[in-house]
Design an enzyme around this catalytic site. Sequence first.
Site, PDB file in Angstrom:
ATOM      1  N   GLU A 216      11.547  71.961  30.678  1.00  0.00           N
ATOM      2  CA  GLU A 216      10.453  72.733  31.622  1.00  0.00           C
ATOM      3  C   GLU A 216      10.547  74.106  31.139  1.00  0.00           C
ATOM      4  O   GLU A 216      11.280  74.801  31.036  1.00  0.00           O
ATOM      5  CB  GLU A 216      10.895  72.551  32.977  1.00  0.00           C
ATOM      6  CG  GLU A 216       9.929  73.041  34.017  1.00  0.00           C
ATOM      7  CD  GLU A 216       9.800  72.276  35.393  1.00  0.00           C
ATOM      8  OE1 GLU A 216      10.144  71.200  35.650  1.00  0.00           O
ATOM      9  OE2 GLU A 216       9.481  72.787  36.215  1.00  0.00           O
TER      10      GLU A 216
ATOM     11  N   LYS B 172      18.491  74.174  43.738  1.00  0.00           N
ATOM     12  CA  LYS B 172      17.018  74.462  44.072  1.00  0.00           C
ATOM     13  C   LYS B 172      16.602  73.418  45.231  1.00  0.00           C
ATOM     14  O   LYS B 172      16.688  72.132  45.138  1.00  0.00           O
ATOM     15  CB  LYS B 172      16.102  74.104  42.872  1.00  0.00           C
ATOM     16  CG  LYS B 172      14.661  74.125  43.266  1.00  0.00           C
ATOM     17  CD  LYS B 172      13.380  74.270  42.231  1.00  0.00           C
ATOM     18  CE  LYS B 172      12.240  74.320  42.522  1.00  0.00           C
ATOM     19  NZ  LYS B 172      11.192  74.163  41.238  1.00  0.00           N
TER      20      LYS B 172
ATOM     21  N   GLU C 258       9.156  73.768  46.320  1.00  0.00           N
ATOM     22  CA  GLU C 258       8.360  73.135  45.513  1.00  0.00           C
ATOM     23  C   GLU C 258       8.610  71.505  45.501  1.00  0.00           C
ATOM     24  O   GLU C 258       8.785  70.882  44.449  1.00  0.00           O
ATOM     25  CB  GLU C 258       8.391  73.647  44.039  1.00  0.00           C
ATOM     26  CG  GLU C 258       7.912  75.180  43.840  1.00  0.00           C
ATOM     27  CD  GLU C 258       7.817  75.711  42.486  1.00  0.00           C
ATOM     28  OE1 GLU C 258       8.544  75.341  41.753  1.00  0.00           O
ATOM     29  OE2 GLU C 258       7.024  76.583  42.366  1.00  0.00           O
TER      30      GLU C 258
ATOM     31  N   ARG D 274      19.628  78.755  45.172  1.00  0.00           N
ATOM     32  CA  ARG D 274      18.455  79.609  44.658  1.00  0.00           C
ATOM     33  C   ARG D 274      17.471  80.147  46.062  1.00  0.00           C
ATOM     34  O   ARG D 274      17.533  79.255  46.840  1.00  0.00           O
ATOM     35  CB  ARG D 274      17.530  78.866  43.796  1.00  0.00           C
ATOM     36  CG  ARG D 274      18.180  78.802  42.447  1.00  0.00           C
ATOM     37  CD  ARG D 274      17.217  77.914  41.420  1.00  0.00           C
ATOM     38  NE  ARG D 274      16.428  78.715  40.835  1.00  0.00           N
ATOM     39  CZ  ARG D 274      15.133  78.458  40.591  1.00  0.00           C
ATOM     40  NH1 ARG D 274      14.642  77.333  41.222  1.00  0.00           N
ATOM     41  NH2 ARG D 274      14.375  78.849  39.705  1.00  0.00           N
TER      42      ARG D 274
ATOM     43  N   ARG E 215       2.931  84.665  50.467  1.00  0.00           N
ATOM     44  CA  ARG E 215       4.173  83.975  49.768  1.00  0.00           C
ATOM     45  C   ARG E 215       5.225  84.949  49.298  1.00  0.00           C
ATOM     46  O   ARG E 215       6.479  84.761  49.270  1.00  0.00           O
ATOM     47  CB  ARG E 215       3.638  83.389  48.498  1.00  0.00           C
ATOM     48  CG  ARG E 215       4.921  82.566  47.580  1.00  0.00           C
ATOM     49  CD  ARG E 215       4.406  81.901  46.320  1.00  0.00           C
ATOM     50  NE  ARG E 215       5.297  81.767  45.142  1.00  0.00           N
ATOM     51  CZ  ARG E 215       4.526  81.135  44.083  1.00  0.00           C
ATOM     52  NH1 ARG E 215       3.632  80.696  43.936  1.00  0.00           N
ATOM     53  NH2 ARG E 215       5.793  81.206  43.233  1.00  0.00           N
TER      54      ARG E 215
ATOM     55  N   LYS F 275      15.272  85.402  42.244  1.00  0.00           N
ATOM     56  CA  LYS F 275      14.494  86.019  41.063  1.00  0.00           C
ATOM     57  C   LYS F 275      14.129  87.467  40.842  1.00  0.00           C
ATOM     58  O   LYS F 275      14.245  87.963  42.110  1.00  0.00           O
ATOM     59  CB  LYS F 275      13.048  85.300  41.069  1.00  0.00           C
ATOM     60  CG  LYS F 275      12.944  83.671  40.562  1.00  0.00           C
ATOM     61  CD  LYS F 275      11.926  82.986  40.325  1.00  0.00           C
ATOM     62  CE  LYS F 275      11.915  81.572  40.049  1.00  0.00           C
ATOM     63  NZ  LYS F 275      10.979  80.841  39.691  1.00  0.00           N
TER      64      LYS F 275
ATOM     65  N   ASP G 178       6.918  85.231  40.860  1.00  0.00           N
ATOM     66  CA  ASP G 178       7.452  84.267  39.965  1.00  0.00           C
ATOM     67  C   ASP G 178       7.381  84.668  38.485  1.00  0.00           C
ATOM     68  O   ASP G 178       6.530  84.367  37.889  1.00  0.00           O
ATOM     69  CB  ASP G 178       6.664  82.926  40.108  1.00  0.00           C
ATOM     70  CG  ASP G 178       7.350  81.850  39.337  1.00  0.00           C
ATOM     71  OD1 ASP G 178       8.569  81.699  38.911  1.00  0.00           O
ATOM     72  OD2 ASP G 178       6.822  80.537  39.281  1.00  0.00           O
TER      73      ASP G 178
ATOM     74  N   GLU H 107       7.313  81.945  30.019  1.00  0.00           N
ATOM     75  CA  GLU H 107       6.403  81.299  30.771  1.00  0.00           C
ATOM     76  C   GLU H 107       4.893  82.103  31.200  1.00  0.00           C
ATOM     77  O   GLU H 107       3.950  81.446  30.968  1.00  0.00           O
ATOM     78  CB  GLU H 107       6.810  80.644  32.164  1.00  0.00           C
ATOM     79  CG  GLU H 107       5.911  79.906  32.855  1.00  0.00           C
ATOM     80  CD  GLU H 107       6.679  79.350  34.362  1.00  0.00           C
ATOM     81  OE1 GLU H 107       7.801  79.534  34.534  1.00  0.00           O
ATOM     82  OE2 GLU H 107       5.866  78.747  34.920  1.00  0.00           O
TER      83      GLU H 107
ATOM     84  N   HIS I 223      -0.326  86.397  38.482  1.00  0.00           N
ATOM     85  CA  HIS I 223      -0.579  85.010  38.789  1.00  0.00           C
ATOM     86  C   HIS I 223      -2.022  84.663  38.397  1.00  0.00           C
ATOM     87  O   HIS I 223      -2.856  84.192  39.454  1.00  0.00           O
ATOM     88  CB  HIS I 223      -0.178  84.671  40.148  1.00  0.00           C
ATOM     89  CG  HIS I 223       0.167  83.417  40.455  1.00  0.00           C
ATOM     90  ND1 HIS I 223      -0.655  82.274  40.367  1.00  0.00           N
ATOM     91  CD2 HIS I 223       1.478  82.817  40.553  1.00  0.00           C
ATOM     92  CE1 HIS I 223       0.191  80.943  40.482  1.00  0.00           C
ATOM     93  NE2 HIS I 223       1.450  81.530  40.704  1.00  0.00           N
TER      94      HIS I 223
HETATM   95  C1  GCU Z   1       8.119  78.193  38.367  1.00  0.00           C
HETATM   96  C2  GCU Z   1       7.840  77.232  36.994  1.00  0.00           C
HETATM   97  C3  GCU Z   1       8.461  75.890  37.389  1.00  0.00           C
HETATM   98  C4  GCU Z   1       9.879  76.265  37.914  1.00  0.00           C
HETATM   99  C5  GCU Z   1       9.918  76.970  39.119  1.00  0.00           C
HETATM  100  C6  GCU Z   1      11.416  77.439  39.523  1.00  0.00           C
HETATM  101  O1  GCU Z   1       7.404  77.664  39.407  1.00  0.00           O
HETATM  102  O2  GCU Z   1       6.520  77.331  36.775  1.00  0.00           O
HETATM  103  O3  GCU Z   1       8.488  75.296  36.178  1.00  0.00           O
HETATM  104  O4  GCU Z   1      10.301  74.849  38.342  1.00  0.00           O
HETATM  105  O5  GCU Z   1       9.319  78.276  38.660  1.00  0.00           O
HETATM  106  O6  GCU Z   1      11.872  78.302  39.251  1.00  0.00           O
HETATM  107  O7  GCU Z   1      12.026  76.535  40.201  1.00  0.00           O
END
Ligand code: GCU
Length: 703
Positions: free
Chosen positions: A180, A300, A304, A337, A349, A373, A378, A406, A522
């Site tokens: 990823e 995590k 998401e 995290r 956000r 982070k 992000d 990224e 973003h």
């Molecule tokens: C970003 C990223 C994802 C990743 C996420 C994270 O959003 O695009 O691919 O999973 O960060 O840090 O968990």
Amino acid sequence: MRTMGRWLVMLVLALLPAWAAAEDGAELWLRYRPLSQAARSQLQRRAAAIVAPAPASPTVLAAVAELQRGVAGLAGREPALSQKIASGALLLATPASRPELGPQLQELGAEGWLLRSTRLQGREVTLIAANTDIGLLYGSFAWLRAAQTGADLARLDLHSAPRIALRLLNHWDNLDRTVERGYAGQSLWDWWKLPDIRDARYVDYARANASLGLNGTVLNNVNAKAESLTAPFLAKAAALADVFRPWGIKVWLSARFSAPVELGGLKTADPLDPAVRAWWRAKADEIYRVIPDFGGFLVKANSEGQPGPQDYGRSHADGANMLADAVAPHGGAVLWRAFVYAHENVDDRAKQAFAEFQPLDGQFAANVIVQVKNGPIDFQPREPFHPLFGAMPKTPLALELQITKEYLGFSTHLAYLGPLFEEVLQADTGRAGTVARSVRAIAGVANIGTDRNWCGSQFDQANWYAFGRMAWDPDLGARAVAQDWAAQTFTTRPAARDAIVELMLMSREAVVDYMTPLGLHHLMGTGHHHGPAPWVDNLERPDWNPTYYHRADRGGIGFDRSPTGSNAVAQYAPPLARLWADPRTTPSELLLWFHHLPWNYAMPSGRTLWAELIAHYDRGVAAVADMRRRWAMLQPDVDAARHAEVAAYLAVQEREARWWRDACIAYFQSVSGLPLPEGVRPPEHELSFYKALRFGFAPGRGG
Ligand code: GCU
């Protein structure tokens, strides 16, 4: 003559592949190419033999092997291993082998080292000393670096100890070998062939990390599969841990919070349920049986779409503490995290992680580290530091940086991240000193894959390197790190090395300028995150849309996070909050991060905001053109293969920088309705052209 010419051509052709292969970046910064004649002679005198503690541990053997390999390459003669102190010996010593050293080494802790050119029993020797074997390994790499970068080896007197205890890579690698946000080929971990087949690159990976002082690696993606915790995968992880152990690198795993349901057949993963707690304890015991020095879990959760304690009405602290309890008897830790934001939450956000985590300060177990982070959104090309740094005094924090780019052009754009890392590490929280001073751990999302050059491009190696060096010493500074890297990777000739360093140092700001100037963020394409898409406004979640972040309309542009808007500024220490609440005292780099301003807002430069924005886009494109020119001039100083390769990448970068500039200007003009300032080149295409571009097979989406 003709035969001779043909013969010569054949010879060159025969040698070419070998020569080209020799400089494809596969050796990273551990190339150990021959030094100048004078430096070679000095090195031969200074490293005539190696005296190491006996019996040697695997770590000491690794240090000796690296010294032998390095000196053989740099000086053309491999030093022998000896038990006798002779002139020109490299003397590896710990208090266990030489008790008299003890007092000098006290400050160095368990990982630090000391290098000193000195006299012992009347002989000139170089002392590489540390309290532990791993310190000796780090010291050996530091000595080799000194030799590679042209230090005076006759007058060495250096010592160093890491400032941050845990220095980890985070691999977002999936079990099917996709990565990823990976732009360097497949995952290095060949899960299918492990544990029986151990690729030789696992050792080189460990060497490279140890040379920087990294001491841990999380093998699998934070979007984790439960299967990574099954016995077969634990055996594979254990094989990697065995390879890495001599190099001081501990293995960690990302854990899926719902694993007790998926693997254990339980009905719940509620962290307060006794059966769930027992399942995790048994799982931890099982892991430590096969990986006795396992680092712990990275999690995590409730982020998401990932499962987590909130699914059961429990807090992040409840979830983290349960896992912490399971690994505590074995000395393990949990990295939990703080990258969270929720659909249902309509608040800005950028505020959500702080709002959820700060009130939990004091509720986490002692072996939980909250991983944050660098910025509140992000990994954007530029963000202010995350407001949680300095705001949770009772909780150890980890700083998470992204090495894989990224949002900074994947591995095709040259963007040296040293300045970004330095900016974050040195940011003053106003509460607990700098970000660097406020953290216990540091994690970098790795940019490593199966590409021959490891990172997808030659210059992306510098970002792995900079992360490691700055994790060890956050005060090193981006310039010093770039100097070392360029000398170890390309050339020690000062003028050429410095030209490479200048090019690197300008590269990150160039990306900021052509992608997201003045605090914008973003604005990238949906899903794959490649290229500009500031017009996107139709995603299922509002806070995934670029329009959510730039808020451009007829009247102006920017996200109002001041007290008249979301008031995200209030999450920072009061002096900073005051500064950033007012556009006139907000640094222009963060202006549109914190403020929504009219297009005709007067910038300190005397331009309107609209004209300033365009000037930044143009500056970004011009900087890349300049980087290309600078690189072209370096042709005589860099081997042909890598020179041509980097030049080709820079051409792509210039084309894509123009694309970003043109697409963004076309879009913002369609919103502002303003004419382009005089002399400004119009975008090459209509807005509709940019909107219609699609990138179905862009890399990095993962499995
Ligand atoms: C970003 C990223 C994802 C990743 C996420 C994270 O959003 O695009 O691919 O999973 O960060 O840090 O968990």
